[in-house]
Design a protein around this motif. Structure first.
Motif, short mmCIF file in Angstrom:
data_model
loop_
_atom_site.label_atom_id
_atom_site.label_comp_id
_atom_site.label_asym_id
_atom_site.label_seq_id
_atom_site.Cartn_x
_atom_site.Cartn_y
_atom_site.Cartn_z
N LEU A 24 0.79 -1.39 -0.03
CA LEU A 24 -0.15 -0.06 0.01
C LEU A 24 0.85 1.41 0.10
CD1 LEU A 24 -2.83 1.46 0.26
CD2 LEU A 24 -2.46 1.19 2.79
N LEU A 25 1.85 1.16 0.87
CA LEU A 25 2.79 2.49 0.93
C LEU A 25 3.57 2.63 -0.42
CD1 LEU A 25 4.22 2.23 4.29
CD2 LEU A 25 2.39 3.61 3.74
N GLU A 26 3.98 1.62 -1.26
CA GLU A 26 4.55 1.45 -2.41
C GLU A 26 3.78 2.28 -3.32
OE1 GLU A 26 6.10 -2.24 -3.20
OE2 GLU A 26 7.75 -2.01 -1.69
N ARG A 27 2.32 1.84 -3.37
CA ARG A 27 1.71 2.34 -4.34
C ARG A 27 1.25 3.84 -3.98
NH1 ARG A 27 -3.13 -1.71 -6.46
NH2 ARG A 27 -3.25 0.28 -7.57
N LEU A 28 1.00 4.10 -2.83
CA LEU A 28 0.86 5.57 -2.46
C LEU A 28 1.83 6.47 -2.81
CD1 LEU A 28 -1.02 5.17 0.73
CD2 LEU A 28 -2.18 5.63 -1.15
N GLN A 29 3.10 6.22 -2.60
CA GLN A 29 4.26 6.84 -2.97
C GLN A 29 4.63 6.94 -4.34
OE1 GLN A 29 7.44 5.85 -0.19
NE2 GLN A 29 8.70 7.41 -0.97
N ALA A 30 3.85 6.23 -5.21
CA ALA A 30 4.19 6.28 -6.52
C ALA A 30 2.96 7.33 -7.30
CB ALA A 30 3.69 4.98 -7.09
N LEU A 31 2.40 7.84 -6.34
CA LEU A 31 1.33 8.80 -6.91
C LEU A 31 1.93 10.20 -7.12
CD1 LEU A 31 -1.66 8.54 -4.41
CD2 LEU A 31 -1.82 7.82 -6.93
N VAL A 45 2.77 12.83 -4.30
CA VAL A 45 3.20 12.46 -3.07
C VAL A 45 4.70 12.37 -2.92
CG1 VAL A 45 3.21 10.12 -1.50
CG2 VAL A 45 0.94 10.92 -2.58
N GLU A 46 5.24 12.99 -2.00
CA GLU A 46 6.69 12.91 -1.64
C GLU A 46 7.17 11.99 -1.00
OE1 GLU A 46 7.21 16.81 0.05
OE2 GLU A 46 7.09 17.82 -2.01
N SER A 47 6.37 11.41 0.17
CA SER A 47 6.70 10.34 0.80
C SER A 47 5.54 9.82 1.44
CB SER A 47 7.61 10.58 1.87
OG SER A 47 7.17 11.65 2.79
N ALA A 48 5.31 8.32 2.20
CA ALA A 48 4.38 7.87 2.65
C ALA A 48 4.76 7.05 3.85
CB ALA A 48 3.72 7.09 1.76
N GLY A 49 4.03 7.05 5.09
CA GLY A 49 4.34 6.30 6.21
C GLY A 49 3.11 5.77 6.96
N ALA A 50 3.39 4.74 7.78
CA ALA A 50 2.43 4.58 8.72
C ALA A 50 2.82 4.32 10.17
CB ALA A 50 1.60 3.23 8.14
N VAL A 51 1.82 4.40 10.89
CA VAL A 51 2.28 4.24 12.44
C VAL A 51 1.03 3.87 13.22
CG1 VAL A 51 1.44 6.54 13.07
CG2 VAL A 51 3.56 5.60 14.31
N ARG A 103 2.66 12.62 2.55
CA ARG A 103 3.17 14.13 2.41
C ARG A 103 3.18 14.45 0.87
NH1 ARG A 103 5.49 18.02 5.12
NH2 ARG A 103 5.73 16.80 6.88
N SER A 104 2.43 15.62 0.51
CA SER A 104 2.18 16.15 -0.62
C SER A 104 2.79 17.39 -1.05
CB SER A 104 0.63 16.05 -1.07
OG SER A 104 0.30 16.74 -2.25
N ALA A 105 3.17 17.57 -2.28
CA ALA A 105 3.86 18.77 -2.80
C ALA A 105 2.71 19.87 -2.86
CB ALA A 105 4.53 18.72 -3.90
N GLY A 106 1.39 19.32 -3.26
CA GLY A 106 0.37 20.42 -3.19
C GLY A 106 -0.67 20.27 -2.09
N ASP A 107 -1.93 20.35 -2.47
CA ASP A 107 -3.04 20.12 -1.40
C ASP A 107 -3.40 18.99 -1.08
OD1 ASP A 107 -5.27 20.69 0.29
OD2 ASP A 107 -6.73 21.45 -1.39
N PRO A 108 -2.99 18.56 -0.11
CA PRO A 108 -3.18 17.13 0.29
C PRO A 108 -4.66 16.66 0.32
CG PRO A 108 -2.69 18.35 2.58
CD PRO A 108 -2.62 19.34 1.28
N ALA A 109 -5.56 17.35 0.62
CA ALA A 109 -6.92 17.08 0.45
C ALA A 109 -7.43 16.56 -0.78
CB ALA A 109 -7.90 18.23 0.95
N LEU A 110 -6.70 16.99 -1.92
CA LEU A 110 -7.02 16.39 -3.26
C LEU A 110 -6.76 14.88 -3.48
CD1 LEU A 110 -5.86 19.51 -5.25
CD2 LEU A 110 -8.20 18.91 -4.43
N LEU A 111 -5.99 14.22 -2.62
CA LEU A 111 -5.44 12.84 -2.81
C LEU A 111 -6.30 11.84 -2.10
CD1 LEU A 111 -1.91 13.41 -1.64
CD2 LEU A 111 -2.57 13.09 -3.71
N SER A 112 -7.33 12.43 -1.44
CA SER A 112 -8.67 11.60 -0.74
C SER A 112 -9.12 10.48 -1.75
CB SER A 112 -9.42 12.11 -0.03
OG SER A 112 -10.12 13.01 -0.88
#
Length: 876
Positions: A562-569, A572-578, A705-714
Motif C-alpha cells: 500500500l505504501l509503495e503504491r501511494l508513494q508512486a502517486l 506524493v513525496e513520501s508515505a508512512g504509517a504508524v 506528504r504532498s507537494a500540493g493540497d493534500p486533501a486532493l489525494l483522498s
C-alpha cells in the motif's frame, strides 16, 4: 395578668376584624380587675366561660359579614386585592403607552436586555445540558466508573485489567453489579453495500440492565450471553439502524462484522447514547454492541484495557463505596503489586464524562453573567435619566392625589414590563444562540448531542428578565424619594439631586471595572491560544494527508504494498504509517527499564511504525537510522526511542546500541525528536517505536506528504485501497493541519466566546459613559450657558465634561485591574506559557477601554463646548 392564652387565641381566630380588638380589650380589662379582686384562678374561670359564650356570636357575625362582602363583590364593588390588581394592570398599560411614546428609549433598553438574557440563556443551556442535567439512565447518581490507581508509575487513573472484573464482583457487597466494556473500530461488510468502518462496544451481558435501558425493538443481552462459546449476537444503535439499514426489520438477520456473522437481536432507543470515557482521550460512543464472550477471570494479568461501570445499591453513598473499594485495593496491592500503592478509584459516571470541560463551561457562564450585569447597569442608568426627566410628570400626578406608593408601583410596573418583554425577546434570540454555540463547540464535547434550549433555561431567562427589570425599577427610588412637589411643578425639575448623580457614576464605574476584567481575561486566553498554536509539536503538519485502516489479520506485506503504491502517486513525496499519529491520543502504554538500571521503570507510549514514517511527518532523526522493511521477524529485534526516553534511560550517554528489555532485548537503532501525541499543551510520556515488519498491527494510521493540497489525494487513496482489498474501508481521512486545528478546538471555543463577551462589555461600557455624560450635558445646559456668558472658554467647558467622564472611567480602570489580577489566578490552569498577571494582556485591555471611554466622553463634551450661551439661557 395575662388571660388564658388558648381561649384568647380561639377568640382571635373566630372574631371578625371589626370586633376583635374591642372584644379582646374589654375582656382583658375585666380580667385584670377580677384578678385583683378575686384572684387569678377565679378570674381565669370567668374568662374561659365568657370566651365560650362569645364564640358562637362571633362566628355568626363573621359569616354574615363574609356573605355581605360576597354580595357586594357580585354587584361589582372591588375588594382590596382587586383594587391592587386593577391599579397594577393600569400601571402596566401606562408603561406600554410610555414605551410606545418613546420608541428610541424602548428599543435601546429592550435590545440591551434581550441580548444580555439571550447570551446567558444560551450559555446556561450548554452548562445545564452538559454539567447539570441527569444522564438518561435509571438512578444515574448510583453509576460510577471504576479505575485502577497506579500512582507509582505516574498513572493515577488507568483502565482495569480484565481479570480484576471478577475480583470486583466477588469482593464487594455494596454494588449491584459491574459491567466491563471496551470500544474499538470494526468493519461492516456484506448487505450489498460499501464496507463501512463503525465503532463497536464490547461489553458484559449486564450493561443495559445496570443502565436500566430497554431496547426500542427486540431485546438487549441476557445472562450468560457473554460466556465463551455463546452465540454471536449484536444490538444496533438507532442511528446506524436508520443510516445503513433504512429502519428495515433486522431482528434475527445476520450481519458481517470483521468477516464474522452476528445475529441482530435488538435496536436501542433513538435517544440512547452511552459514552465510554477512556483514560486516553475524550468520551466516545458506539454504533453497535456485542458481548466479549470470554471468561475474564482467566485472562492473564498485565494489560489494563477495560473500562468498568458499577452500580451502587440503593442507599449506598459514594463515600461508603469508595471505602469498600479502597479495602479491596489494599488486598490486591498485597497480593499482586508488592505493596506499591495500588488502589481502586470510583468516580461518578456523569462527573467522569465532563471532568475535562467543567471548569471551562463554568468560566464562560461567569463571563456571560458579567455581561448581563453590565447590561443591567446600562438599563438602570437609562431609567435613572428618564426618571429625572419625568419629575414634572410625577409632581403633577402627586398634586392630583396620587400617593408615593402609587408612584413607586408605576416605577416597578415599568421595570417588570421591560423585564418581561426583554425575556421574551431574549428567549427568541437564545434559540438561535444555542444553535450557534453547538456549531462552534468542539466535536468531542461530552453530551454535545443533547444540548438544547430547555425549560430550565427558559425559566432562567424569565427570572433574569424580571429580576433585572425589578432592580432597575428600584434604582429610580432615590428620584422618587427626593421628589418635591413645588420644585417639580415650578420648572420641570431644573437640575438633579446629588444622590442620583452619584448612583449613575457608581453604575458606570462598575461597568468599566467589569469590562476591564473581561477584556483582560480574553487577552490572557488569546495570548495563550496564540502561544499554543505556534508551539513546537515535534513534527511538520503542513502538506500531510492522514487516514486509518483496520485489518482483522494484521500483516506487514499489505501495508508495504500500500505504501509503495501511494508513494508512486505524482503529488506524493513520501508515505508512512504508524499505530498512533500525533494528536490522535490512542497509543498503548507500558513500562520499560534499561539494562543498566533494571530497578527504575518508566511509563512510556509504545507504537509500531513503518519505514518512511518519520520522514513523512517531518520528525527529525537525531541519531542513527529509520526502520527498513528488512527489520522483520527474521532480523534481530530493534527499536527507536525519542529524545525524552533516551535522556531518562541513559542520561549523558549515547542511546545508540543500548538494549531494552530482558526476555527479548531489542537494540536501539535510532533516536528521534519527541512528537506531541496527545495535545500541544500536555507534557507527553516518552515514546518507543517498534518496527511494523517485526510486530504487525491491525489498526494503522497512514500519512502522505504532498507537494500540493493534500486533501486532493483522498479520492486516489480510496481507489488504491479498494483495488487492493474491496472489503477494506478507509476512514478518518483528514489533513494533519485539520487534526492540529481540532486539537485546539476547545481552547479556541473558550477564547472566542470570552472575546465576544468582552467586546460586548466594551460596547456596553462605552454606551453607558456616553449616556451618562449626554444626560448631564442636557441637565447642565443652563449652567454651561452661564459659564460661557461669564467668560469661560470652550476649551474650559470641554475639559470640564471630559474630566467628569474620565474620573468615572479611571476609577473603574483601577478596580478592573485589581479584579483582573484575581481573575488571572482563576484562569491559571487554562493558560499556556502566559503568566496569570501578564502585563500585556491586562495593559492592552485597560488601554483599549480607556481609548473607547475617551471617545465616548468626547462627543458629549464637544456638544457642550459648542453651545450658544444666548440660546441656552433663552431655552432655560
Amino acid at each position: 395578668m395575662r388571660p388564658p392564652q388558648f381561649c384568647r387565641w380561639m377568640l382571635k381566630q373566630t372574631c371578625c376584624l371589626h370586633d376583635r380588638d374591642y372584644l379582646l380589650a374589654d375582656l382583658e380589662e375585666e380580667f385584670a380587675q377580677r384578678v385583683h379582686a378575686d384572684g387569678r384562678a377565679r378570674a381565669a374561670r370567668w374568662y374561659r366561660s365568657q370566651a365560650l359564650r362569645s364564640l358562637w356570636p362571633c362566628l355568626k357575625r363573621r359569616l354574615q359579614l363574609r356573605r355581605t362582602d360576597l354580595q357586594a363583590s357580585r354587584r361589582g364593588r372591588p375588594r382590596f386585592g382587586g383594587i391592587m390588581l386593577t391599579a397594577f394592570l393600569s400601571d402596566v398599560r401606562l408603561a406600554l403607552r410610555n414605551l410606545k411614546r418613546y420608541p428610541g428609549f424602548a428599543a435601546a433598553v429592550l435590545l440591551t436586555l434581550s441580548l444580555g438574557i439571550a447570551a446567558n440563556a444560551s450559555v446556561f443551556s450548554v452548562v445545564h445540558s452538559v454539567l447539570l442535567r441527569p444522564l438518561p439512565y435509571r438512578a444515574p447518581e448510583q453509576l460510577v466508573f471504576v479505575w485502577d490507581g497506579l500512582d507509582w508509575i505516574g498513572v493515577p487513573r488507568a483502565w482495569v485489567m480484565p481479570s480484576e472484573v471478577q475480583t470486583l464482583r466477588e469482593g464487594t457487597s455494596l454494588f449491584e453489579g459491574f459491567a466491563a466494556l471496551q470500544t474499538g473500530g470494526v468493519r461492516l461488510t456484506g448487505d450489498g453495500q460499501e464496507p463501512q468502518r463503525v465503532t463497536v462496544g464490547v461489553t458484559s451481558d449486564n450493561l443495559f440492565d445496570l443502565l436500566g435501558v430497554e431496547a426500542h425493538i427486540g431485546r438487549t443481552f441476557q445472562s450468560g450471553e457473554d460466556r465463551p462459546g455463546a452465540e454471536n449476537l449484536v444490538v444496533l444503535q438507532y442511528s446506524l439502524w436508520q443510516s445503513r439499514y433504512g429502519g428495515a426489520d433486522m431482528l434475527g438477520q445476520p450481519i458481517d462484522i470483521d468477516g464474522e456473522s452476528y445475529t441482530v437481536i435488538g435496536v436501542l432507543p433513538s435517544d440512547f447514547r452511552f459514552l465510554v470515557h477512556s483514560s486516553l482521550g475524550a468520551p466516545s460512543g458506539a454504533d453497535l454492541w456485542v458481548t466479549h464472550q470470554r471468561d475474564l477471570s482467566q485472562v492473564p494479568r498485565g494489560n489494563h484495557n477495560m473500562a468498568v461501570l458499577g452500580r451502587m445499591k440503593d442507599g449506598v453513598t459514594l463515600a461508603q463505596a469508595r471505602e469498600e473499594l479502597r479495602a479491596l485495593g489494599r488486598r490486591a496491592d498485597e497480593s499482586y503489586f508488592g505493596n506499591q500503592g495500588f488502589t481502586y478509584r470510583a468516580v461518578p459516571l456523569h462527573g467522569d464524562l465532563v471532568s475535562g470541560v467543567r471548569e471551562s463551561l463554568w468560566m464562560l457562564l461567569a463571563a456571560v453573567g458579567f455581561v448581563l450585569l453590565i447590561a443591567a447597569a446600562n438599563i438602570a442608568t437609562l431609567l435613572l435619566a428618564r426618571a429625572q426627566r419625568r419629575r414634572r410628570e410625577f409632581a403633577v400626578r402627586q398634586a392630583l392625589g396620587a400617593g408615593r406608593t402609587r408612584l413607586l408601583s408605576q416605577l416597578l410596573a415599568e421595570g417588570l414590563t421591560l423585564g418581561l418583554l426583554g425575556s421574551v425577546l431574549g428567549l427568541l434570540l437564545a434559540a438561535a444562540g444555542v444553535q450557534l454555540l453547538v456549531a462552534l463547540a468542539p466535536a468531542d464535547l461530552p453530551l454535545r448531542h443533547s444540548i438544547s434550549l430547555d425549560a430550565p433555561a427558559g425559566l432562567l431567562a424569565l427570572g433574569l428578565g424580571l429580576l433585572t427589570g425589578l432592580l432597575c425599577g428600584l434604582a429610580a427610588i432615590p428620584q422618587w424619594r427626593s421628589l418635591q412637589l413645588v420644585g417639580g411643578l415650578s420648572h420641570a425639575g431644573r437640575g438633579s439631586s446629588a444622590a442620583p448623580s452619584r448612583l449613575r457614576s457608581l453604575l458606570v464605574t462598575a461597568e468599566v471595572a467589569l469590562a476591564v476584567m473581561l477584556l483582560a481575561g480574553a487577552g490572557l486566553l488569546l495570548r495563550s491560544f496564540q502561544a499554543l498554536s505556534v508551539a513546537d509539536a515535534g513534527f511538520r503538519p503542513a502538506g500531510i494527508l492522514t487516514f486509518s485502516i483496520e485489518r482483522p489479520q494484521p500483516e506487514h506485506e499489505f501495508m508495504r504494498r500500500l505504501l509503495e503504491r501511494l508513494q508512486a502517486l505524482p503529488q506524493v513525496e513520501s508515505a508512512g504509517a504508524v499505530e498512533s499519529l500525533p494528536l490522535r491520543a490512542n497509543a498503548n502504554q507500558t513500562s520499560v527499564a534499561s539494562t543498566d538500571r533494571p530497578e527504575e521503570r518508566i511509563l512510556i507510549d509504545i507504537m509500531r511504525a513503518a519505514p518512511g514514517y518519520f520522514r513523512t511527518l517531518g520528525i527529525e532523526v537525531l541519531r542513527g537510522r529509520d526502520f527498513t522493511w528488512r527489520d522483520d521477524a527474521e532480523a534481530a529485534p530493534v527499536v527507536i526511542v525519542d529524545e525524552s526516553l533516551a535522556s531518562r534511560l541513559w542520561p549523558g550517554q549515547d542511546a545508540l546500541g543500548k538494549t531494552l528489555g530482558s526476555d527479548n532485548p531489542a537494540r536501539v537503532v535510532g533516536v528521534v525528536r519527541h512528537a506531541r501525541l496527545y495535545s500541544l499543551d500536555r507534557d507527553d510520556r516518552p515514546q518507543l517505536y517498534l518496527p511494523l515488519a517485526q510486530r504487525p498491527e491491525e489498526n494503522m494510521q497512514v500519512a502522505l506528504r504532498s507537494a500540493g493540497d493534500p486533501a486532493l489525494l483522498s479520492d486516489s487513496v480510496r481507489a488504491i485501497v479498494s483495488q487492493m482489498d474491496a472489503s477494506q474501508p478507509v476512514h478518518s481521512v483528514a489533513t494533519m493541519r485539520s487534526v492540529l486545528e481540532r486539537s485546539l478546538s476547545e481552547r479556541r471555543f473558550a477564547a472566542t466566546l470570552l472575546s465576544a463577551f468582552a467586546l460586548a462589555a466594551l460596547a456596553l461600557a462605552a454606551l453607558g459613559i456616553y449616556g451618562v455624560l449626554s444626560f448631564l450635558v442636557g441637565q447642565r445646559t443652563r449652567e454651561i450657558g452661564l459659564r460661557m456668558a461669564l467668560g469661560s472658554r470652550r476649551q474650559g467647558v470641554l475639559a470640564l465634561i471630559l474630566r467628569q467622564g474620565l474620573s468615572m472611567t479611571v476609577l473603574g480602570l483601577v478596580l478592573g485591574i485589581v479584579g483582573s489580577l484575581l481573575l488571572g489566578r482563576l484562569l491559571a490552569s487554562h493558560l499556556y506559557q502566559v503568566s496569570p498577571a501578564d502585563p500585556w494582556s491586562i495593559g492592552a485591555g485597560t488601554l483599549l477601554l480607556l481609548v473607547v471611554a475617551a471617545s465616548a466622553c468626547l462627543f458629549p463634551a464637544l456638544r457642550a463646548a459648542s453651545l450658544n450661551p444666548v440660546l441656552a439661557l433663552r431655552r432655560e
